[in-house]
Motif scaffolding. Structure first.
Motif, PDB file in Angstrom:
ATOM      1  N   ARG A   5       0.840  -1.186   0.000  1.00  0.00           N
ATOM      2  CA  ARG A   5       0.000   0.000   0.000  1.00  0.00           C
ATOM      3  C   ARG A   5       0.874   1.234   0.000  1.00  0.00           C
ATOM      4  O   ARG A   5       1.864   1.314   0.728  1.00  0.00           O
ATOM      5  N   ASP A  10      -2.438   7.309  -1.352  1.00  0.00           N
ATOM      6  CA  ASP A  10      -3.662   7.610  -0.605  1.00  0.00           C
ATOM      7  C   ASP A  10      -3.765   9.101  -0.290  1.00  0.00           C
ATOM      8  O   ASP A  10      -4.849   9.688  -0.360  1.00  0.00           O
ATOM      9  N   LYS A  13      -4.984  10.898  -3.322  1.00  0.00           N
ATOM     10  CA  LYS A  13      -6.430  10.704  -3.493  1.00  0.00           C
ATOM     11  C   LYS A  13      -7.228  11.563  -2.517  1.00  0.00           C
ATOM     12  O   LYS A  13      -8.262  12.142  -2.878  1.00  0.00           O
ATOM     13  N   ARG A 214      -6.845   4.568   4.312  1.00  0.00           N
ATOM     14  CA  ARG A 214      -6.883   4.052   2.949  1.00  0.00           C
ATOM     15  C   ARG A 214      -8.107   4.549   2.195  1.00  0.00           C
ATOM     16  O   ARG A 214      -9.220   4.571   2.728  1.00  0.00           O
TER      17      ARG A 214
END
Length: 235
Positions: A5, A10, A13, A214
């Motif tokens: 990840r 993230d 975003k 997330r």
């Protein structure tokens, strides 16, 4: 595809969603023109997110279940978001943002994956984008923006100018901005689109010690749902 990840991705975003919401708050406060300028960060950051996702995959391994799900979610929310988008912005002459991002995904797949069939699909997608550019939010330059970011991810810091220029060009598909290119708000809008590229790339490549919440598939639902909430608030 890498299973690790990315906290930087993230964060990109999150900033994209926050600036998108800020842009749409103009429907509640129409006189707050500065929200429009802040909102110009959102689309380039979403395109960077697509480019980063594609860059994490192995070139040539296109026909996977993960990519099929990716395209399926993009197509589904291109349809599901259309009604909320037009309910909020009744005067718009374009589709919602998801079709532009979906076409951009097809083009960047053609750039990343060394497959003849995908390159033909990407070329056909770009030609279609040129033909229907007037109904696409950010037009054909917007369709090219994920590919421009992929080039920047491959080429290092100096290549941020490529997506920065394409992002500015995408904003000039707005008829008012193009007709008033030397107005202060237009110049600030183009500057915001240009700066979104280095800001996004810096965030993506950063090292973060803390945990970043997330952004999963719920992010797809966030787009049409937040449009509906803002519409309710305008009432």
């Amino acid at each position: 595809m890498s299973s690790a990840r990315s906290a930087g991705l993230d964060l990109v975003k999150w900033l994209a969603m926050i600036t998108m919401v800020a842009d749409h708050l103009r429907f509640i406060w129409p006189t707050a023109e500065w929200l429009f300028i802040i909102g110009r960060l959102a689309f380039p950051l979403f395109c960077l997110g697509i480019a980063a996702n594609v860059a994490r995959t192995v070139p040539g391994q296109l026909f996977t279940a993960a990519n099929a799900r990716y395209l399926g979610w993009m197509l589904a929310f291109s349809v599901l978001s259309e009604w909320p988008y037009h309910v909020l912005d009744v005067g718009t002459g374009t589709l919602n943002i998801m079709p532009t991002l979906t076409l951009g995904l097809l083009v960047v797949w053609g750039v990343h994956h060394h497959l003849r069939v995908m390159r033909w699909i990407a070329l056909g997608t770009l030609l279609m984008a040129l033909l229907v550019s007037d109904v696409l939010m950010y037009g054909w330059p917007g369709v090219l923006l994920p590919s421009a970011f992929l080039m920047a991810l491959r080429g290092g810091w100096g290549t941020w100018l490529v997506p920065g220029f394409v992002a500015a060009l995408a904003n000039l598909t707005n008829h008012w901005l193009r007709a008033n290119v030397f107005e202060p708000i237009t110049l600030m809008t183009l500057a915001a689109a240009l700066v979104a590229a280095p800001v996004g790339l810096w965030m993506l490549r950063g090292q973060y010690g803390g945990r970043v919440w997330r952004v999963g598939r719920w992010g797809y639902w966030f787009y049409p749902l937040h449009l509906g909430v803002i519409k309710l608030l305008t009432l």
